[in-house]
Enzyme design. Structure first.
Site, mmCIF file in Angstrom:
data_model
loop_
_atom_site.group_PDB
_atom_site.id
_atom_site.type_symbol
_atom_site.label_atom_id
_atom_site.label_comp_id
_atom_site.label_asym_id
_atom_site.label_seq_id
_atom_site.Cartn_x
_atom_site.Cartn_y
_atom_site.Cartn_z
ATOM 1 N N ASP A 49 0.733 -1.156 -0.016
ATOM 2 C CA ASP A 49 0.125 0.040 -0.140
ATOM 3 C C ASP A 49 0.738 1.315 -0.025
ATOM 4 O O ASP A 49 1.974 1.198 -0.426
ATOM 5 C CB ASP A 49 -0.990 0.063 1.407
ATOM 6 C CG ASP A 49 -2.474 0.536 0.935
ATOM 7 O OD1 ASP A 49 -2.320 1.900 0.973
ATOM 8 O OD2 ASP A 49 -3.439 -0.170 0.997
ATOM 9 N N HIS A 83 -3.756 5.923 3.520
ATOM 10 C CA HIS A 83 -4.392 4.755 3.217
ATOM 11 C C HIS A 83 -3.823 3.566 3.809
ATOM 12 O O HIS A 83 -4.706 2.663 4.139
ATOM 13 C CB HIS A 83 -4.658 4.686 1.669
ATOM 14 C CG HIS A 83 -5.570 3.568 1.115
ATOM 15 N ND1 HIS A 83 -5.101 2.481 1.064
ATOM 16 C CD2 HIS A 83 -6.891 3.895 0.765
ATOM 17 C CE1 HIS A 83 -5.922 1.693 0.523
ATOM 18 N NE2 HIS A 83 -7.160 2.499 0.342
ATOM 19 N N ASN A 175 -14.284 0.463 -6.904
ATOM 20 C CA ASN A 175 -15.230 1.471 -6.566
ATOM 21 C C ASN A 175 -15.949 2.125 -7.843
ATOM 22 O O ASN A 175 -15.110 2.598 -8.888
ATOM 23 C CB ASN A 175 -14.590 2.479 -5.717
ATOM 24 C CG ASN A 175 -14.104 1.845 -4.560
ATOM 25 O OD1 ASN A 175 -14.795 1.013 -3.975
ATOM 26 N ND2 ASN A 175 -12.974 2.534 -3.878
#
Length: 370
Positions: A49, A83, A175
């Protein structure tokens, strides 16, 4: 692309006292009951990430990792975006005493931080591949990928190697409106593709749908850890992915000899069916049920009607009835693109378990979405 839509950050003083109350997904999933059975002891969850900051609610569970791209601290423990820190908190935050600070789904698991995605930038599939390769070399039990994007031969090979190495790979479906369908690597055969639900347990508007979706989890108004000792609220399938990764850690801790493919089977077989009976494109096999995943009598892959090769629309069989998840609380889910999705791959005969969940054989075209 990260699969989270951050909404706001809470100041440290504002968040410490209220954050646990705001974590509605813990009550929805009956996490306290699950924690009386397993807390993820002895498991390692790798998170490729934006890096992971040593937040006070997470610090005891944060291992030394690696920077795949330049600009980090060298060990993955620096985050300029929040995040990665948010995803880590959803998996393994331990809080600070009763009801203080954030709590993760598997609060005694360990997090392996991998900095492979620049803040506010597009991810590189080969950087993700390198991060997965590193996770394999460090003995990760679960790899949580809260992003969607393009693919390369190296990335596909890395996922296959992770599966062959008995690692549970979990990835975000993607998304809306950025993504119109399930993205890569969630669309890869063998990966656990995670969609999202809202506080009422209904399909979250932000979550994409598709034949690749395996399971869904809370993805709206999800509170977690952030950088500089603060907290964050976000919405998206990134958060749902981290929650499912935490669930996989709970199962692997309770059943340490269970192969990765059986862990995935246990999560889907005990999920609470929603929508049309059986598997559907919005909910997959259903809503994650932590307690049932840890306690239900689930026949192994290849047993009876749960055999590999069962029709794609059929639901895995369990001999115990999964208890419906409850709903209360506040929440937020994180949506990230290609750097935060999840995959699970199984080697040999177990490969068929996940293969039966895919209704198409074409690889998605390379792309980076944000």
């Amino acid at each position: 692309m990260l699969a989270t839509i951050p909404e706001h950050a809470l100041a440290k003083s504002e968040g410490e006292g209220r954050i646990r109350n705001d974590q509605w997904h813990l009550r929805f999933l009956k996490a306290s009951r699950a924690h009386s059975i397993s807390q993820g002891e002895g498991t390692i969850v790798a998170i490729p990430d934006t890096g992971i900051a040593p937040h006070p609610d997470l610090r005891k569970n944060l291992l030394s990792g690696v920077d795949i791209i330049p600009g980090g601290s060298g060990d993955g423990r620096l985050d300029r975006d929040s995040h990665g820190t948010g995803m880590a908190g959803l998996v393994a935050a331990h809080g600070r005493g009763d009801a203080i600070g954030a709590l993760g789904i598997a609060p005694r698991s360990k997090i392996l931080p991998i900095y492979d995605s620049p803040p506010d930038g597009d991810g590189d599939p080969d950087a993700l591949a390198q991060g997965i390769e590193y996770a394999i070399s460090r003995g990760a039990d679960v790899i949580s990928i809260s992003s969607v994007g393009g693919t390369t031969r190296r990335l596909a090979n890395a996922i296959g190697t992770a599966v062959a190495s008995d690692i549970v790979v979990v990835a975000a479906a993607g998304n809306r409106p950025e993504d119109s369908g399930v993205g890569y690597p969630a669309s890869e055969r063998g990966v656990i593709a995670v969609g999202g639900v809202d506080r009422q347990g209904k399909h979250a508007a932000v979550s994409v749908s598709g034949p690749e979706v395996d399971v869904v989890a809370p993805a709206v108004d999800i509170y977690s850890t952030s950088i500089d000792g603060k907290y964050r609220k976000g919405t998206g399938t990134s958060d749902a992915t981290a929650i499912v990764a935490g669930a996989a850690a709970l199962v692997r801790s309770k059943y340490p000899d269970l192969p990765a493919a059986e862990v995935a089977h246990r999560l889907t077989a005990t999920a609470v069916d929603k929508g049309p009976p059986g598997r559907d494109d919005e909910y997959g096999y259903g809503v994650l049920d932590l307690v049932a995943a840890l306690t239900a009598d689930v026949p192994p892959v290849g047993f009876g009607s749960a055999t590999a090769g069962a029709p794609a629309g059929s639901r895995p069989v369990t001999t115990a009835v999964a208890e419906p998840a409850g709903d209360d609380g506040d929440g937020g889910a994180t949506a990230r693109g290609w750097a935060t999705l999840g995959v699970i791959v199984a080697a040999g005969g177990a490969w068929a378990l996940v293969a039966r969940r895919r209704r198409h054989g074409d690889d998605p075209p390379p792309r980076i979405s944000r």
